[in-house]
Motif scaffolding. Structure first.
Motif, PDB file in Angstrom:
ATOM      1  N   ASP A1204       0.827  -1.205   0.000  1.00  0.00           N
ATOM      2  CA  ASP A1204       0.000   0.000   0.000  1.00  0.00           C
ATOM      3  C   ASP A1204       0.856   1.248   0.000  1.00  0.00           C
ATOM      4  O   ASP A1204       0.541   2.237  -0.652  1.00  0.00           O
ATOM      5  N   GLU A1205       1.962   1.180   0.746  1.00  0.00           N
ATOM      6  CA  GLU A1205       2.831   2.363   0.791  1.00  0.00           C
ATOM      7  C   GLU A1205       3.474   2.610  -0.563  1.00  0.00           C
ATOM      8  O   GLU A1205       3.639   3.754  -0.994  1.00  0.00           O
ATOM      9  N   ASN A1206       3.808   1.505  -1.268  1.00  0.00           N
ATOM     10  CA  ASN A1206       4.376   1.673  -2.605  1.00  0.00           C
ATOM     11  C   ASN A1206       3.387   2.339  -3.531  1.00  0.00           C
ATOM     12  O   ASN A1206       3.737   3.194  -4.344  1.00  0.00           O
ATOM     13  N   VAL A1207       2.123   1.910  -3.411  1.00  0.00           N
ATOM     14  CA  VAL A1207       1.103   2.538  -4.254  1.00  0.00           C
ATOM     15  C   VAL A1207       1.002   4.019  -3.959  1.00  0.00           C
ATOM     16  O   VAL A1207       0.990   4.857  -4.852  1.00  0.00           O
ATOM     17  N   SER A1208       0.923   4.339  -2.678  1.00  0.00           N
ATOM     18  CA  SER A1208       0.771   5.747  -2.316  1.00  0.00           C
ATOM     19  C   SER A1208       1.986   6.544  -2.746  1.00  0.00           C
ATOM     20  O   SER A1208       1.870   7.675  -3.212  1.00  0.00           O
ATOM     21  N   VAL A1277       3.544   5.894 -16.272  1.00  0.00           N
ATOM     22  CA  VAL A1277       3.907   4.549 -16.694  1.00  0.00           C
ATOM     23  C   VAL A1277       5.384   4.361 -16.387  1.00  0.00           C
ATOM     24  O   VAL A1277       6.229   5.163 -16.826  1.00  0.00           O
ATOM     25  N   ILE A1278       5.694   3.303 -15.619  1.00  0.00           N
ATOM     26  CA  ILE A1278       7.056   3.076 -15.169  1.00  0.00           C
ATOM     27  C   ILE A1278       7.577   1.797 -15.805  1.00  0.00           C
ATOM     28  O   ILE A1278       7.048   0.709 -15.567  1.00  0.00           O
ATOM     29  N   ASN A1279       8.599   1.919 -16.644  1.00  0.00           N
ATOM     30  CA  ASN A1279       9.266   0.756 -17.258  1.00  0.00           C
ATOM     31  C   ASN A1279       8.302  -0.160 -17.988  1.00  0.00           C
ATOM     32  O   ASN A1279       8.557  -1.360 -18.113  1.00  0.00           O
ATOM     33  N   TYR A1280       7.224   0.390 -18.466  1.00  0.00           N
ATOM     34  CA  TYR A1280       6.224  -0.376 -19.203  1.00  0.00           C
ATOM     35  C   TYR A1280       5.660  -1.533 -18.390  1.00  0.00           C
ATOM     36  O   TYR A1280       4.988  -2.395 -18.912  1.00  0.00           O
ATOM     37  N   ARG A1281       5.943  -1.569 -17.091  1.00  0.00           N
ATOM     38  CA  ARG A1281       5.442  -2.658 -16.261  1.00  0.00           C
ATOM     39  C   ARG A1281       4.427  -2.197 -15.222  1.00  0.00           C
ATOM     40  O   ARG A1281       3.768  -3.011 -14.608  1.00  0.00           O
ATOM     41  N   LYS A1282       4.360  -0.910 -15.004  1.00  0.00           N
ATOM     42  CA  LYS A1282       3.485  -0.420 -13.953  1.00  0.00           C
ATOM     43  C   LYS A1282       2.880   0.910 -14.384  1.00  0.00           C
ATOM     44  O   LYS A1282       3.563   1.789 -14.897  1.00  0.00           O
ATOM     45  N   GLN A1301      -3.604   1.601  -9.454  1.00  0.00           N
ATOM     46  CA  GLN A1301      -2.321   1.105  -9.938  1.00  0.00           C
ATOM     47  C   GLN A1301      -2.537  -0.151 -10.766  1.00  0.00           C
ATOM     48  O   GLN A1301      -3.335  -1.021 -10.388  1.00  0.00           O
ATOM     49  N   ILE A1302      -1.894  -0.214 -11.888  1.00  0.00           N
ATOM     50  CA  ILE A1302      -1.911  -1.396 -12.749  1.00  0.00           C
ATOM     51  C   ILE A1302      -0.472  -1.858 -12.908  1.00  0.00           C
ATOM     52  O   ILE A1302       0.401  -1.063 -13.291  1.00  0.00           O
ATOM     53  N   MET A1313      -1.524  -9.650 -14.411  1.00  0.00           N
ATOM     54  CA  MET A1313      -1.678  -8.208 -14.300  1.00  0.00           C
ATOM     55  C   MET A1313      -2.584  -7.926 -13.107  1.00  0.00           C
ATOM     56  O   MET A1313      -3.597  -8.594 -12.910  1.00  0.00           O
ATOM     57  N   GLN A1314      -2.182  -6.940 -12.297  1.00  0.00           N
ATOM     58  CA  GLN A1314      -2.943  -6.583 -11.110  1.00  0.00           C
ATOM     59  C   GLN A1314      -3.434  -5.145 -11.238  1.00  0.00           C
ATOM     60  O   GLN A1314      -2.676  -4.234 -11.609  1.00  0.00           O
ATOM     61  N   MET A1315      -4.721  -4.958 -10.952  1.00  0.00           N
ATOM     62  CA  MET A1315      -5.310  -3.615 -10.911  1.00  0.00           C
ATOM     63  C   MET A1315      -5.787  -3.366  -9.500  1.00  0.00           C
ATOM     64  O   MET A1315      -6.577  -4.154  -8.957  1.00  0.00           O
ATOM     65  N   LYS A1316      -5.306  -2.277  -8.917  1.00  0.00           N
ATOM     66  CA  LYS A1316      -5.611  -1.971  -7.528  1.00  0.00           C
ATOM     67  C   LYS A1316      -6.256  -0.587  -7.456  1.00  0.00           C
ATOM     68  O   LYS A1316      -5.810   0.356  -8.108  1.00  0.00           O
ATOM     69  N   LEU A1317      -7.315  -0.498  -6.658  1.00  0.00           N
ATOM     70  CA  LEU A1317      -8.042   0.753  -6.488  1.00  0.00           C
ATOM     71  C   LEU A1317      -8.113   1.073  -5.005  1.00  0.00           C
ATOM     72  O   LEU A1317      -8.501   0.231  -4.194  1.00  0.00           O
ATOM     73  N   GLU A1318      -7.690   2.307  -4.645  1.00  0.00           N
ATOM     74  CA  GLU A1318      -7.740   2.775  -3.264  1.00  0.00           C
ATOM     75  C   GLU A1318      -8.634   3.996  -3.167  1.00  0.00           C
ATOM     76  O   GLU A1318      -8.641   4.840  -4.076  1.00  0.00           O
TER      77      GLU A1318
END
Length: 1693
Positions: A1204-1208, A1277-1282, A1301-1302, A1313-1318
């Protein structure tokens, strides 16, 4: 002895039943008092009612043995309207006089033994009065069985012949008898009923009677007094009840109750005097329908002088419409339709001449005439079209409605045939199509009413089919078939079969679309003769020589005949050996869709399909998108007995990558009926030609000639038949095809020629620009009668009970658009010049739409109306006034519009229902009552209170599944809903103000209904409802002059914001350096405040995390859930995470769901070894550590907190792109006040693109004022992975926040692939909406087949993981705060290229750019790939096989088999190495050779060694590029269909364009997805093995000039064969590879070959027999095929 006999006689006489039939003695007049009453209402008497009562005196006299006279005297008609008994019956004296006048003469009727015979009435007596007499005589209808007191029989009456039950009670002592009889009006052998406008609603004959939504019964009670002279009728009473349930609700019914009472007053001597005027026979006791059919279910109008009334109505209509009173105009339009039904042809002609030149009147006049449907109106339209008084578009608009609404009889059918032969109709193809299709629909309606359909009605359609066949006109063939399909008569079957090759060999040369149309023409015929159509379509489906789409259409029609289990099982078993996977996939998916259906009318078919698909394996269920499918969505409510099916038939063609035929339809089911609501179909053919480069002269190239010669050497090879590009579509409404269109290349060119005089597209663009520049100005009005449906049954009183509905819609548009283009369009116009123009647009567009529906239940005659009348209307009205300026060069768009000056109703929905009473004599004084009384609110019933209490219990699963964070106030909200539902009145207004723009939007809701009595849909409908969307002005300090939207893109975006902020000071922004502009922008947007607040928030969050590591989520969850077990688990979670994958906080949740948790037993150990999918851990790609695969469910775990902290951290990076980048877009929405002050919003967009990082930022704020409200959006978009993003708004963007975050990573061993919504904090409206959506998720997941699990998760987070387990399947896990939804092995519509099982971390970063290359990867996977590597070959269809090529012999690897013959690719194995190959490619006039010599790859072009400086480019009309790649050569010729050919000596790969699907042949296959037919030889024969298949594509050479010494020959079986018990000789059906003459085989390989056997003494030999593939294959045997030869032959010099 005499005394004994006399005693027996007396005993016999006493035992015999007295005759109880009423007897009227001659010379006497029997005086009766008569009263009948009809009431309409709901079962609850507290609501308004409507009724009518007729009281009179009735005299009956007998004049002969069977003839009787009946005289009605002093009839008095009374009307009741309102609340009984407060509002009692009110006499209607004038209407009573009218009825008295028509009943003044006596009526004659035949009456014998209690049965009424023929009825005779005066000549001028209206049918209504005769039916009133029938109502009285119906009470005299008595059928007595002397031997029984209780019995049943079918008895005739006013309502028809219905099942009747008698009970007789005889009081012989008092010589009195009571006779009771009752009738079930839903069980009638021949019921008197009239249905109008419901010809396309199909009843279900096998459905149970309980499914009927209209139920009726009637009871009679007779009091008889008898003596020796006969029985006298002392009194008769009858009671009839009809219950109408529109929504099939047991408690939601409307009731019509009719009562009659006939009482004997006295008997007088003088009989009734004979009638003075002659009487005419009016039929029997059965009710006659006549006069009431003229009156539509609309407010009553008195027709005196139709032409004058029409003139006045039309003028009022147009005036109301121009004033904006659309409701009044719609009502007047319906009145016009009513009046036109009573006018003559001369009156219509007079009205036409009066208004023909007045444009506002024409659309109303023509629409009303076409909707009237009378014989004279239909004839009038025919005359006007014949006289060319209507333009093309007017005729096209009214013809479909005229044919749909016309009353079907012999006269109108004769007029319709004149339409078919009208020269003006024949000249316009569009009119011709509409008329023929409409005529077919008319025939269908007529034959549905008639017992026998005359053949002469079908003759025009049959003649058209015969003429089209003789001329070879495909368009007319299609038109004839579609018209016969609309008619739906079995007599057309023989004509239709002539267009099917299965039954007519002459039809084999017809296009496939004609075959498909012929099969579709059988659909409606199947309703009358399902057995015959089932037999035909089954044969067509089994005919494998037909095109796949024709067979799939046959499958559709076959299942519409509702076949039984044996037929369905036979079809399923045939799929086991079906050679076409397209057909097999379609039939299987259709059966699977039917098996999952819920419609009761299809239960038997669903059961049969469910059994049949079990015969088939899962192979057909796993086929990809390339194969045809049937998609079905259906639902059915057993409670309301209503449902619907939506089907989509996707029919793929071998020559297309995507569906070539798409049919979608919606069918509705109601009670025991079914209706095809709408059906739309699209068909495409060879559209790929339109996507390619045009005008390439393929036939002039050498390759074309080479392939023509090559075809002669390949035995039996034929090029594919030519196909022209074609798009066709048709539309069916209510099962009737109303229009279709075929658009081919010629039609497009003809359209362009008619518009511009040129077939080139550039003049078309110029013409469009010139027309736009001239502007648009006009007024358009389209009134349409949408529907008119009526169901009429008689009542016992002789009055009709009608359930009627009619609806009209009016669409209007007024437009004034002025366009100025500068510089003006020049003569040498080029489309590229549009990018340098300025365009000023002034527009004033006022569209309006109005829909009005009237429904009625009650008495509806031309004399009076009484009952319930329901009105529903929808209106939409808007005005768009704007000035727009588009500067293409400066990239600027400015739109200005005036503000809100007055309240405007944008859209509204209203409905109301009244109890009405109207009569012809007092049209202006109608009586109308609201259904619901305006009084005190009644107390809530106990039942309602109990339901309210039950719904608020927290133990409800649906309640407890709602997240705790949004469950507050839910119980209170539900209580409010129940409380409001108990009220009669409801009103609420929701408004949203936009003060800066000076306007507000309001949604107003008002409701008053009877649902407080019973909570049913009918009670909710009985009342009033209104919903309005209103735009209101908001009064500000200074009046707003205009509203402006300006968008500036490019380098001037920053200057635009500064210019707006400084109120027009342009110089300051334009002359300042970039640093000053950046500083001003940051100040204007308040960027420093935003990032300062963000940094404070981040520091505060980090401090809290350090103080309470990993427990902030847990405390939040414990506080919200309030459950004891959560607090118990707050300690020791870190230690327990090593031993168990789930924390104790969720253990009790696991217990509730029945799953075991951390217990250490062996069962859990097994579960941990192979965990369920919802416990697997998603690992992002950039995460280096490798942990366990079990997801730590504990919300307070360190991994979850870190994630969660990484997402934020990723979404709140304190970096302003404006520090280093200028904005790329600026948008300003502002209101300019009269004092030059500006208010509004401004938006700025920044982007930053780097090789491995891409970011976008958007900031929005107020233009002026100290307001710190802002909106901020950030995505990167970070390194085409995130991909991470956030949306913040509020004070300095800190009040509310949503983040997402995707990321790509690994889920178990699969790429995922993970999609996260906060959501940290959101407004209440979003929480309310989320709570509403969340309540539907469990049910939706269940319906879609997903599994569910209740377990605690983060209270502010939702996560979706999609893992690719194979290129065609994926696993899905959706985690929400209290619910997890998951499923495995979900089929994907498209294959996704991946490498399952490969760790993501090992994949090179440049090759896994999911977000930039996913689309390209999918598109690449759609293209055909063929590979040759050593002895392994992979075809375009993915079939892999081993094949060792004979050395030095060229094989046709790939060839264009279309008529264009664009390319040829040949390959051979070099003799010096088994791994090396050589390639020869023929394209256009080029011959390219690629081979290996001395260890190096060589390239020759047209026999000349190519230079080393690649790439090489051709100079022909279509480009070709040869270059180098890796260790080999590549050839690219996309205009020819070869996207890429790669050759390195060992490996050969060919990739063709997707538009080449189905057009290739050779060893690579046909690229048609038919894997079961992959081994096709040049003749189309299916080879038995891969070796035979490969040998069939060897190109024979001159044995003296070429290196290949092999040729294909027919062989004779060397083994002795006994065929049919006699000696035989057998010859191979296909040739086998043999060495040429003079050479001997040094290597052979066994191949399987089919043989044709003949008797040994037959003259058949191999001499002169090039092929025997047309002969039957009698045996299969293995023979040696030569693969290498040794030659001693010396070729001549």
């Amino acid at each position: 002895m005499k005394g004994l006999i006399l005693a027996l006689v007396f005993a016999l006489v006493e035992g015999q039943k007295q005759d109880l039939e009423p007897v009227f003695h001659m010379g006497k007049t029997y005086l009766y008092s008569y009263e009948s009453m009809i009431m309409h209402g709901l079962p609850k008497r507290s609501l308004a009612m409507a009724g009518v009562r007729l009281a009179s005196k009735v005299e009956i006299s007998r004049v002969s043995h069977s003839d009787h006279l009946l005289q009605i005297r002093s009839p008095k008609l009374e009307e009741q309207n309102g609340f009984w008994p407060i509002d009692s019956f009110i006499p209607s004296s004038r209407l009573s006089e009218t009825i008295d006048a028509c009943l003044s003469q006596p009526f004659k009727f035949e009456y014998t033994e209690g049965r009424v015979g023929s009825i005779f009435a005066p000549e001028d007596c209206p049918i209504l009065c005769t039916n009133l007499v029938r109502g009285i005589l119906n009470m005299l209808q008595i059928t007595i069985k002397k031997s029984q007191n209780v019995y049943e029989l079918q008895e005739a009456g006013i309502e028809g012949i219905c099942q009747t039950r008698y009970v007789i009670q005889d009081d012989s002592k008092n010589k009195r008898a009571t006779i009771s009889k009752s009738k079930d009006l839903t069980d009638c052998q021949d019921k008197a009923v009239k249905d109008l406008g419901m010809e396309y609603i199909r009843p279900c004959p096998t459905c149970p009677l309980k499914a009927k939504n209209i139920k009726g019964t009637v009871t009679f009670t007779y009091k008889m007094k008898y003596d020796d002279s006969g029985a006298s009728l002392m009194s008769a009473m009858s009671d009839q009840v009809y219950q109408i349930s529109p929504f099939n609700e047991p408690n939601g019914v409307a009731v019509m109750e009719a009562r009659q009472e006939l009482s004997l007053v006295g008997v007088k001597t003088p009989p009734i005097s004979a009638p003075t005027s002659p009487l005419q026979k009016q039929g029997s006791l059965r009710y006659h329908f006549s006069g009431e059919l003229l009156q539509m279910p609309i407010p009553l109008i008195r027709i005196k002088n139709p032409d004058l009334q029409l003139t006045e109505t039309l003028r009022q209509l147009v005036q109301n419409n121009e004033k904006g009173a659309t409701k009044e105009a719609s009502a007047k339009f319906l009145q016009m339709v009513q009046l036109f039904r009573a006018t003559t042809l001369d009156q219509i002609e007079s009205l036409w001449l009066q208004f023909v030149k007045e444009l506002p009147y024409r659309p109303w006049l023509l629409s009303a005439i076409s909707a009237a449907g009378a014989t004279d109106t239909f004839r009038f339209l025919k005359q006007k079209i014949h006289d060319e008084k209507l333009n093309i578009w007017e005729a096209a608009a009214i013809l479909p409605f005229a044919f749909h609404f016309v009353t079907i009889n012999k006269k109108t059918l004769e007029i319709a045939t004149t339409f078919l032969t009208c020269p003006q109709i024949q000249k316009v193809q569009m009119h011709r199509i509409i008329v023929y299709l409409g005529y077919g629909s008319m025939v269908n309606k007529y034959c549905a009413q008639a017992l026998l359909c005359p053949n002469e009605l079908l003759q025009p359609l049959h003649d058209l089919a015969t003429e089209a066949t003789s001329k070879g006109d495909a368009k007319d063939m299609s038109l004839a078939l579609k018209a016969m399909g609309n008619a739906g008569e079995p007599a057309s079957i023989k004509r239709i079969l002539k267009f099917l090759p299965t039954f007519s060999s002459a039809a084999a040369s017809l296009p496939n679309r004609i075959h498909a149309d012929a099969v579709l023409a059988l659909r409606k015929i199947a309703r009358k003769d399902p057995a015959k159509v089932r037999e035909i379509t089954l044969q067509v489906f089994m005919d494998s020589t037909l095109a796949p789409n024709v067979r799939m259409v046959a499958c559709v029609v076959l299942f519409e005949t509702k076949p039984a289990l044996p037929t369905v099982a036979a079809l399923a078993s045939s799929l086991l050996t079906e050679p076409s996977l397209q057909v097999a996939s379609f039939a299987y998916s259709h059966m699977k869709a039917l098996a999952e259906g819920k419609i009761p009318q299809l239960y038997k078919l669903s059961t049969a399909c469910n059994i049949a698909i079990k015969l088939l394996g899962p192979r057909l269920d796993r086929l990809s998108y390339r194969y045809s499918k049937v998609i079905q969505v259906s639902d059915y409510s057993s409670q309301y007995q209503a449902g619907a099916i939506w089907r989509v038939y996707l029919m793929n063609s071998p020559s297309t990558m995507f569906p070539s035929d798409i049919i979608t339809k919606v069918r509705g089911y109601y009670a025991n009926t079914a209706t095809d609501i709408i059906e739309v179909a699209f068909r495409s053919q060879s559209l790929s030609k339109l996507m390619r480069k045009q005008n390439i002269p393929f036939a002039e190239y050498d390759t074309y000639k080479t392939l023509k010669e090559l075809g002669k050497s390949l035995l039996g090879w034929k090029e594919l038949p030519p196909e022209d590009p074609l798009i066709s579509a048709y539309v069916k409404v209510l099962g009737q095809e109303i229009a279709f269109v075929d658009i081919d290349k010629d039609a497009i060119e003809q359209m362009m020629m008619s518009l511009t005089g040129s077939s080139d597209w550039q003049p078309v663009v110029k013409k469009v620009v010139e027309e736009v520049q001239r502007g648009i100005s006009g007024r358009w009005t389209v009134p349409v009668l949408v529907a008119e449906m009526r169901h009429i049954v008689p009542t016992i009183a002789g009055l009709p009970l009608e359930l009627g509905l009619c609806a009209a819609t009016v669409a209007q548009a007024a437009a004034d658009v002025d366009v100025k283009v500068s510089p003006p369009v020049a003569d040498n116009f080029r489309p590229s010049q549009l990018w340098e123009t300025n365009m000023d647009i002034h527009g004033d567009i006022r569209p309006k739409a109005y829909f009005h529906m009237i429904a009625m239940m009650g008495i509806n005659t031309q004399y009076f109306q009484n009952g319930f009348e329901f009105h529903a209307e929808f209106s939409a009205n808007t005005t768009m006034k704007f000035d727009a300026r588009i500067n293409m060069k400066e990239k600027n768009l400015k739109i200005e519009t005036p503000p809100c000056h007055q309240e405007v109703e944008l859209a509204a929905v209203r409905s109301e229902i009244y109890a009405i009473s109207r009569n012809m004599e007092e049209v202006d004084s109608e009586k109308k009552s609201q259904i619901v009384p305006r009084g005190e609110i009644p107390s809530i019933s106990d039942q309602l209170l109990q339901s309210t209490e039950g719904s608020s219990k927290p133990s409800s699963w649906k309640q407890s599944s709602i997240p705790n964070v949004i469950s507050k106030g839910y119980q209170q909200g539900s209580e409010e809903v129940h409380h409001n539902s108990a009220r009669r009145f409801y009103t609420h207004t929701f408004c949203k103000k936009f003060e800066s723009l000076g306007c507000s939007t309001c949604l107003s809701l008002k409701s008053q209904n009877s649902a407080f009595l019973r909570n049913t849909y009918l009670h909710k409908l009985f009342g009033e409802f209104e919903a309005k969307l209103i735009l209101k002005p908001v009064h500000a300090d200074a009046d707003i002059d205009k509203i402006q939207l300006e968008v500036q893109a490019g380098s001037k975006a920053a200057s635009k914001i500064i210019e707006v902020s400084s109120s027009g000071s342009k110089e300051e922004g334009e002359t300042s350096p970039y640093q000053d502009i950046r500083a001003k922008l940051k100040k204007i947007l308040g960027i420093d405040n935003v990032f300062m607040a963000a940094n404070k928030t981040r520091r505060r969050t980090k401090r809290i995390n350090r103080e309470q590591p990993g427990n902030h989520h847990r405390k939040d969850d414990v506080r919200q859930s309030g459950e004891k077990h959560a607090s118990k688990s707050s300690s020791g979670s870190s230690a327990s995470s090593k031993a168990c994958s789930s924390s104790s906080s969720s253990s009790s949740q696991e217990d509730q769901s029945g799953d075991r948790h951390c217990s250490g037993d062996s069962e859990y150990s097994n579960q941990q070894a192979n965990p369920p999918v919802y416990q697997l851990l998603f690992k992002p790609t950039d995460e280096q550590d490798t942990g366990g695969e079990i997801l730590n469910i504990s919300i307070s775990s360190s991994s979850s907190s870190a994630s969660d902290e990484n997402v934020s951290r990723a979404i709140s990076q304190p970096k302003f792109l404006g520090d280093s980048k200028p904005p790329i877009l600026a948008a300003v929405l502002r209101a300019i006040h009269r004092n030059k002050q500006q208010t509004g919003l401004q938006l700025v967009l920044y982007t930053d693109t780097q090789p491995k990082r891409w970011r976008i930022q958007m900031f929005g704020s107020s233009i002026t004022g100290p307001s710190r409200w802002k909106i901020c959006a950030d995505a990167s978009v970070i390194n085409y992975r995130k991909v991470s993003g956030s949306l913040k708004w509020g004070k300095d963007c800190q009040d509310y926040q949503i983040a997402t975050q995707i990321a790509t990573g690994q889920f178990a061993v699969y790429p995922a692939m993970q999609m996260k919504l906060e959501w940290l904090k959101v407004p209440s409206i979003i929480r309310t909406t989320a709570r509403w959506v969340y309540s539907f998720l469990p049910g939706a997941a269940y319906v879609l087949g997903f599994s569910q699990r209740r377990q605690l998760g983060s209270s502010h987070q939702a996560t979706l993981v999609m893992a690719l387990t194979s290129p065609r399947t994926c696993d899905v896990v959706l985690k929400m705060p209290e619910l997890t939804i998951y499923d495995t092995a979900i089929s994907l519509p498209l294959p996704v290229p991946s490498h399952p099982g490969t760790p993501i971390a090992t994949l090179p970063s440049s090759d896994w750019k999911v977000f930039s290359q996913a689309t390209l990867l999918i598109l690449e996977s759609l293209k055909g790939h063929c590979t040759v590597f050593q002895n392994k070959i992979t075809t375009f269809n993915g079939v892999k096989f081993n094949y060792s090529m004979p050395a030095n012999c060229y094989h046709v690897l790939l060839q264009d088999c279309s008529p264009e013959l664009k390319f040829l690719v040949m390959v051979k194995r070099l003799e010096e190495s088994a791994d090396l190959t050589a390639v020869n490619v023929r394209i256009a006039s080029h011959e390219i050779d690629m081979y290996v010599s001395n260890g190096r790859i060589q390239l020759k072009i047209n026999g000349v060694q190519a230079p080393r400086d690649l790439p090489y480019t051709s100079n022909s009309a279509a480009s070709m590029l040869i270059g180098s790649e890796k260790k080999g050569l590549t050839l690219k010729a996309p205009d020819y269909g070869i996207d890429k050919l790669y050759y390195d000596g060992h490996r050969l790969e060919v990739q063709v364009a997707f538009w080449m699907a189905g057009k290739t042949c050779g060893i690579c296959g046909k690229y048609d997805a038919e894997t079961e037919r992959e081994y096709q030889t040049p003749s189309g024969y299916l080879a038995k093995d891969a070796v035979s298949f490969g040998h069939s594509w060897i190109i024979s050479e001159d044995p003296c000039a070429g290196a290949c010494k092999l040729q294909r020959k027919l062989v004779k079986s060397e083994k002795p064969v006994s065929f049919e018990k006699t000696a035989a000789k057998c010859f191979s059906v296909e040739p086998v590879l043999r060495c040429v003459k003079g050479c001997s085989a040094t290597q052979t390989v066994p191949v399987s070959v089919g043989f044709h056997c003949v008797p040994a003494d037959s003259a058949l030999s191999l001499d002169g027999q090039p092929r025997l593939d047309q002969k039957s294959e009698d045996a299969v045997s293995s023979v040696p095929a030569h693969t290498a030869c040794s030659c001693q032959q010396q070729c001549p010099a």
